[in-house]
Design a protein around this motif. Sequence first.
Motif, PDB file in Angstrom:
ATOM      1  N   GLU A 161       0.809  -1.221   0.000  1.00  0.00           N
ATOM      2  CA  GLU A 161       0.000   0.000   0.000  1.00  0.00           C
ATOM      3  C   GLU A 161       0.841   1.270   0.000  1.00  0.00           C
ATOM      4  O   GLU A 161       0.301   2.379  -0.105  1.00  0.00           O
ATOM      5  CB  GLU A 161      -0.960   0.010   1.195  1.00  0.00           C
ATOM      6  N   ASP A 162       2.159   1.120   0.113  1.00  0.00           N
ATOM      7  CA  ASP A 162       3.043   2.285   0.007  1.00  0.00           C
ATOM      8  C   ASP A 162       3.289   2.691  -1.440  1.00  0.00           C
ATOM      9  O   ASP A 162       3.854   3.750  -1.714  1.00  0.00           O
ATOM     10  CB  ASP A 162       4.399   1.999   0.667  1.00  0.00           C
ATOM     11  N   SER A 163       2.884   1.846  -2.378  1.00  0.00           N
ATOM     12  CA  SER A 163       3.082   2.164  -3.795  1.00  0.00           C
ATOM     13  C   SER A 163       2.355   3.465  -4.128  1.00  0.00           C
ATOM     14  O   SER A 163       1.138   3.582  -3.939  1.00  0.00           O
ATOM     15  CB  SER A 163       2.544   1.025  -4.668  1.00  0.00           C
ATOM     16  N   ALA A 164       3.099   4.434  -4.625  1.00  0.00           N
ATOM     17  CA  ALA A 164       2.544   5.764  -4.886  1.00  0.00           C
ATOM     18  C   ALA A 164       3.634   6.629  -5.497  1.00  0.00           C
ATOM     19  O   ALA A 164       4.791   6.221  -5.622  1.00  0.00           O
ATOM     20  CB  ALA A 164       2.036   6.402  -3.595  1.00  0.00           C
ATOM     21  N   MET A 165       3.233   7.843  -5.841  1.00  0.00           N
ATOM     22  CA  MET A 165       4.175   8.849  -6.323  1.00  0.00           C
ATOM     23  C   MET A 165       4.535   9.730  -5.137  1.00  0.00           C
ATOM     24  O   MET A 165       3.654  10.224  -4.430  1.00  0.00           O
ATOM     25  CB  MET A 165       3.516   9.680  -7.419  1.00  0.00           C
ATOM     26  N   TYR A 166       5.829   9.925  -4.911  1.00  0.00           N
ATOM     27  CA  TYR A 166       6.298  10.721  -3.786  1.00  0.00           C
ATOM     28  C   TYR A 166       7.040  11.955  -4.292  1.00  0.00           C
ATOM     29  O   TYR A 166       7.931  11.860  -5.123  1.00  0.00           O
ATOM     30  CB  TYR A 166       7.230   9.881  -2.906  1.00  0.00           C
ATOM     31  N   TYR A 167       6.647  13.110  -3.744  1.00  0.00           N
ATOM     32  CA  TYR A 167       7.269  14.362  -4.128  1.00  0.00           C
ATOM     33  C   TYR A 167       7.915  15.009  -2.909  1.00  0.00           C
ATOM     34  O   TYR A 167       7.281  15.160  -1.863  1.00  0.00           O
ATOM     35  CB  TYR A 167       6.235  15.345  -4.688  1.00  0.00           C
ATOM     36  N   CYS A 168       9.158  15.410  -3.076  1.00  0.00           N
ATOM     37  CA  CYS A 168       9.837  16.204  -2.069  1.00  0.00           C
ATOM     38  C   CYS A 168       9.606  17.683  -2.396  1.00  0.00           C
ATOM     39  O   CYS A 168       9.581  18.057  -3.585  1.00  0.00           O
ATOM     40  CB  CYS A 168      11.332  15.871  -2.089  1.00  0.00           C
ATOM     41  N   ALA A 169       9.412  18.496  -1.380  1.00  0.00           N
ATOM     42  CA  ALA A 169       9.142  19.913  -1.616  1.00  0.00           C
ATOM     43  C   ALA A 169       9.864  20.774  -0.597  1.00  0.00           C
ATOM     44  O   ALA A 169      10.078  20.365   0.553  1.00  0.00           O
ATOM     45  CB  ALA A 169       7.635  20.189  -1.572  1.00  0.00           C
ATOM     46  N   LEU A 170      10.209  21.959  -1.015  1.00  0.00           N
ATOM     47  CA  LEU A 170      10.939  22.911  -0.187  1.00  0.00           C
ATOM     48  C   LEU A 170      10.136  24.198  -0.080  1.00  0.00           C
ATOM     49  O   LEU A 170       9.572  24.657  -1.080  1.00  0.00           O
ATOM     50  CB  LEU A 170      12.308  23.186  -0.840  1.00  0.00           C
ATOM     51  N   ARG A 171      10.068  24.753   1.117  1.00  0.00           N
ATOM     52  CA  ARG A 171       9.479  26.073   1.284  1.00  0.00           C
ATOM     53  C   ARG A 171      10.568  27.014   1.757  1.00  0.00           C
ATOM     54  O   ARG A 171      11.115  26.834   2.858  1.00  0.00           O
ATOM     55  CB  ARG A 171       8.328  26.054   2.276  1.00  0.00           C
ATOM     56  N   PRO A 172      10.891  28.019   0.941  1.00  0.00           N
ATOM     57  CA  PRO A 172      11.932  28.974   1.356  1.00  0.00           C
ATOM     58  C   PRO A 172      11.518  29.691   2.635  1.00  0.00           C
ATOM     59  O   PRO A 172      10.337  29.993   2.833  1.00  0.00           O
ATOM     60  CB  PRO A 172      12.008  29.947   0.169  1.00  0.00           C
ATOM     61  N   SER A 173      12.459  29.964   3.483  1.00  0.00           N
ATOM     62  CA  SER A 173      12.151  30.640   4.739  1.00  0.00           C
ATOM     63  C   SER A 173      12.040  32.141   4.511  1.00  0.00           C
ATOM     64  O   SER A 173      12.622  32.679   3.566  1.00  0.00           O
ATOM     65  CB  SER A 173      13.252  30.364   5.770  1.00  0.00           C
ATOM     66  N   GLY A 174      11.257  32.779   5.344  1.00  0.00           N
ATOM     67  CA  GLY A 174      11.156  34.226   5.308  1.00  0.00           C
ATOM     68  C   GLY A 174      10.177  34.772   4.287  1.00  0.00           C
ATOM     69  O   GLY A 174       9.893  35.946   4.261  1.00  0.00           O
ATOM     70  N   GLY A 175       9.660  33.954   3.454  1.00  0.00           N
ATOM     71  CA  GLY A 175       8.715  34.442   2.464  1.00  0.00           C
ATOM     72  C   GLY A 175       7.294  34.426   3.007  1.00  0.00           C
ATOM     73  O   GLY A 175       6.956  33.618   3.862  1.00  0.00           O
ATOM     74  N   ALA A 176       6.479  35.316   2.476  1.00  0.00           N
ATOM     75  CA  ALA A 176       5.097  35.387   2.951  1.00  0.00           C
ATOM     76  C   ALA A 176       4.144  34.565   2.119  1.00  0.00           C
ATOM     77  O   ALA A 176       2.992  34.400   2.484  1.00  0.00           O
ATOM     78  CB  ALA A 176       4.639  36.845   2.945  1.00  0.00           C
ATOM     79  N   THR A 177       4.636  34.041   1.014  1.00  0.00           N
ATOM     80  CA  THR A 177       3.714  33.378   0.100  1.00  0.00           C
ATOM     81  C   THR A 177       3.398  31.949   0.518  1.00  0.00           C
ATOM     82  O   THR A 177       2.399  31.401   0.102  1.00  0.00           O
ATOM     83  CB  THR A 177       4.295  33.309  -1.324  1.00  0.00           C
ATOM     84  N   ASN A 178       4.239  31.344   1.305  1.00  0.00           N
ATOM     85  CA  ASN A 178       4.056  29.935   1.643  1.00  0.00           C
ATOM     86  C   ASN A 178       4.190  29.049   0.416  1.00  0.00           C
ATOM     87  O   ASN A 178       3.690  27.946   0.367  1.00  0.00           O
ATOM     88  CB  ASN A 178       2.681  29.713   2.292  1.00  0.00           C
ATOM     89  N   LYS A 179       4.871  29.525  -0.637  1.00  0.00           N
ATOM     90  CA  LYS A 179       4.974  28.733  -1.850  1.00  0.00           C
ATOM     91  C   LYS A 179       5.882  27.541  -1.637  1.00  0.00           C
ATOM     92  O   LYS A 179       6.757  27.537  -0.774  1.00  0.00           O
ATOM     93  CB  LYS A 179       5.511  29.587  -3.002  1.00  0.00           C
ATOM     94  N   LEU A 180       5.655  26.515  -2.444  1.00  0.00           N
ATOM     95  CA  LEU A 180       6.442  25.295  -2.390  1.00  0.00           C
ATOM     96  C   LEU A 180       7.179  25.098  -3.707  1.00  0.00           C
ATOM     97  O   LEU A 180       6.653  25.381  -4.779  1.00  0.00           O
ATOM     98  CB  LEU A 180       5.544  24.089  -2.130  1.00  0.00           C
ATOM     99  N   ILE A 181       8.399  24.584  -3.599  1.00  0.00           N
ATOM    100  CA  ILE A 181       9.181  24.202  -4.773  1.00  0.00           C
ATOM    101  C   ILE A 181       9.285  22.690  -4.754  1.00  0.00           C
ATOM    102  O   ILE A 181       9.791  22.109  -3.783  1.00  0.00           O
ATOM    103  CB  ILE A 181      10.568  24.855  -4.729  1.00  0.00           C
ATOM    104  N   PHE A 182       8.800  22.051  -5.812  1.00  0.00           N
ATOM    105  CA  PHE A 182       8.707  20.605  -5.846  1.00  0.00           C
ATOM    106  C   PHE A 182       9.807  19.968  -6.670  1.00  0.00           C
ATOM    107  O   PHE A 182      10.318  20.547  -7.632  1.00  0.00           O
ATOM    108  CB  PHE A 182       7.366  20.176  -6.454  1.00  0.00           C
ATOM    109  N   GLY A 183      10.149  18.735  -6.306  1.00  0.00           N
ATOM    110  CA  GLY A 183      10.968  17.894  -7.156  1.00  0.00           C
ATOM    111  C   GLY A 183      10.090  17.221  -8.198  1.00  0.00           C
ATOM    112  O   GLY A 183       8.869  17.387  -8.213  1.00  0.00           O
TER     113      GLY A 183
END
Lengths: 111, 113
Positions: free
Chosen positions: A80-102
Amino acid sequence: AQRVTQPEKLLSVFKGAPVELKCNYSYSGSPELFWYVQYSRQRLQLLLRHISRESIKGFTADLNKGETSFHLKKPFAQEEDSAMYYCALRPSGGATNKLIFGTGTLLAVQP
Amino acid sequence: EADIYQTPRYLVIGTGKKITLECSQTMGHDKMYWYQQDPGMELHLIHYSYGVNSTEKGDLSSESTVSRIRTEHFPLTLESARPSHTSQYLCASSESGTAGTQYFGPGTRLTVL
């Protein structure tokens, strides 16, 4: 430049085997790192975040600032672990809460 | 039930048509986002909004436009669709503040012929 790298497009393991999904990042500050998962026919959802330092569904991930890595690990894979996994980064100090994905890694756990 | 909705789920349309992808959330979140994802590629942020009447372009340049007239509604519009717009579009929302987890909708898979 801010970037998240997941070197493996596909990782195939047998049930019960250990799993390590690799994630490396490029960021000059102190980022927040996340793992998102997308199971078949389901939407993208948060699996875990490094600041929580918790284990979700048996998965853990440790932020290694020296190696700029945030690998996802599980000692014994389940089908059941079979799936697509994405790592993501949120830059610190920003107000947007945006994510940068692999680009994501497809984990296939064979019976 | 608190959720985030996207319609349509799939859209196949001809070149030159105007299209609007709908996104609504009943999570009570202030922040909303649109991501674009090509097959086998990463998600790229194309638009975000802090709240009503607030919209900003994301990291990836996009010919689409968005509006945020109501807190719960964040539609994306393409005035003239082209084959290069073929992609999956994901809408997300999060609470105010930088610590909020992003919750994703089911996505719209757009094909422009």
